[in-house]
Design an enzyme around this catalytic site. Structure first.
Site, PDB file in Angstrom:
ATOM      1  N   GLU A  60       0.815  -1.219   0.000  1.00 44.41           N
ATOM      2  CA  GLU A  60       0.000   0.000   0.000  1.00 44.41           C
ATOM      3  C   GLU A  60       0.848   1.268   0.000  1.00 44.41           C
ATOM      4  OE1 GLU A  60      -0.635  -2.700   1.753  1.00 44.41           O
ATOM      5  OE2 GLU A  60      -2.502  -3.317   0.812  1.00 44.41           O
ATOM      6  N   HIS A 129     -10.284  -5.689   8.509  1.00 44.60           N
ATOM      7  CA  HIS A 129     -11.070  -5.474   7.292  1.00 44.60           C
ATOM      8  C   HIS A 129     -12.328  -4.643   7.543  1.00 44.60           C
ATOM      9  CE1 HIS A 129      -8.526  -8.794   6.014  1.00 44.60           C
ATOM     10  NE2 HIS A 129      -8.947  -8.661   4.786  1.00 44.60           N
TER      11      HIS A 129
END
Length: 322
Positions: A60, A129
């Site tokens: 990321e 998540h």
């Protein structure tokens, strides 16, 4: 013309139309190409735009860093981070570079990058998540933070975000991706960033909610014996304080609903602003109905963590009882 779309389909339509409109737009992220994204929001786009839709490496920080470089070079990058919690790995790039590019270069460069990321709980996902960190992103000067609640808002706000000259964190509520359909305008369609909307008008109490919590709130207040006004900020930063203030000046009461933890959440910011702008109009202490100050739990406990219709309704009734 309008087609009935889900949120995930509205994302895809907005991306497709912006890729067709502007050759500088590029899409990238983990699995956005051949797989079509973890939620299939980019399904088929690599076939239509093979030179401008591509899979990134698994990293990321690199995804955000590459986007900053592309933006500085004149491109319009749209990066996907598969789940918002993974954006923490790119947070340094976001804070130290993307958000500062305009000020650091004295206006010589801007960073027209949009970072799309699903966020929030309610889909029984694994650890890391389901978090909602909108308050953290909103705390970074130079970033805009946008959270749609419906397919129409998704298309209009995402299109506006891609066209914005500065970096935007676009947070898509995973719980709502396929929860509803509604007519979405075809063709060129934008909604202004930084403008809230009054979803339901009322006279007795204001409830401010966004993302998946807007849907929970609308169901909750349907059972309240009062005239409830519901305000959806749509953009977390810049926050449309004026619309919220005018609503509270009318009703005299306010409840803020969000699924992030309570401490230092957006609810605290909104209540603080109301003490500055509408203090003498308040007839009861503002209420916050939020997640708890704990890490987001495993899926067996997520329904106990997320604000429920019952908790929202109880918050509204407390505000009305004063």
């Amino acid at each position: 013309m309008a087609n009935e779309l889900r949120i995930v389909e509205a994302v895809q339509q907005a991306l497709d139309e912006e890729l067709a409109r502007d050759d500088s737009v590029v899409l990238f992220g983990e699995d956005v190409g051949v797989t079509g994204g973890v939620f299939r929001a980019t399904d088929g786009l690599v076939d239509a735009y093979p030179e401008r839709v591509y899979d990134s490496t698994l990293g990321e920080s690199g995804i955000v860093g590459v986007g900053i470089g592309l933006a500085a070079a004149g491109m319009t990058p749209v990066a996907e981070i598969q789940f918002q919690s993974f954006l923490y790995q790119g947070f340094a790039q976001l804070v130290q570079h993307a958000a500062r590019l305009r000020s650091r270069s004295r206006g010589g460069f801007t960073c027209p990058m949009t970072i799309r990321t699903p966020y929030g709980g309610g889909i029984r996902a694994l650890e890391h998540h389901s978090e909602s960190f909108e308050a953290g992103f909103a705390h970074v000067p130079g970033l805009k933070v946008v959270v749609p609640s419906s397919p129409t808002e998704t298309k209009g706000l995402l299109t506006a975000s891609i066209r914005d000259p500065d970096p935007v964190v676009f947070m898509e509520p995973t719980r709502l991706y396929r929860a509803m359909r509604e007519p979405v305008p075809e063709g060129d369609y934008t909604l202004p960033l930084g403008e809230a909307t009054v979803v339901e008008a009322g006279e007795d109490v204001t409830v401010v909610a966004w993302g998946s919590m807007l849907r929970t709130t609308l169901s909750a207040v349907d059972g309240v014996d009062a005239d409830v006004e519901v305000v959806n900020p749509r953009t977390i930063y810049p926050l449309d304080t004026e619309t919220i203030t005018e609503s509270v000046k009318k009703t005299g009461r306010c409840v803020v609903v969000h699924e992030a933890p309570m401490t230092a959440g957006l609810g605290a910011e909104i209540v603080s602003r109301l003490t500055e702008t509408a203090f003498y109009h308040l007839e009861s202490p503002p209420e916050r109905v939020t997640g708890y100050d704990v890490p987001f739990p495993m899926f067996a406990r997520e329904e106990a963590y997320l604000p429920s219709e019952e908790r929202v309704r109880a918050g509204v009734e407390r505000a009305l009882s004063e």
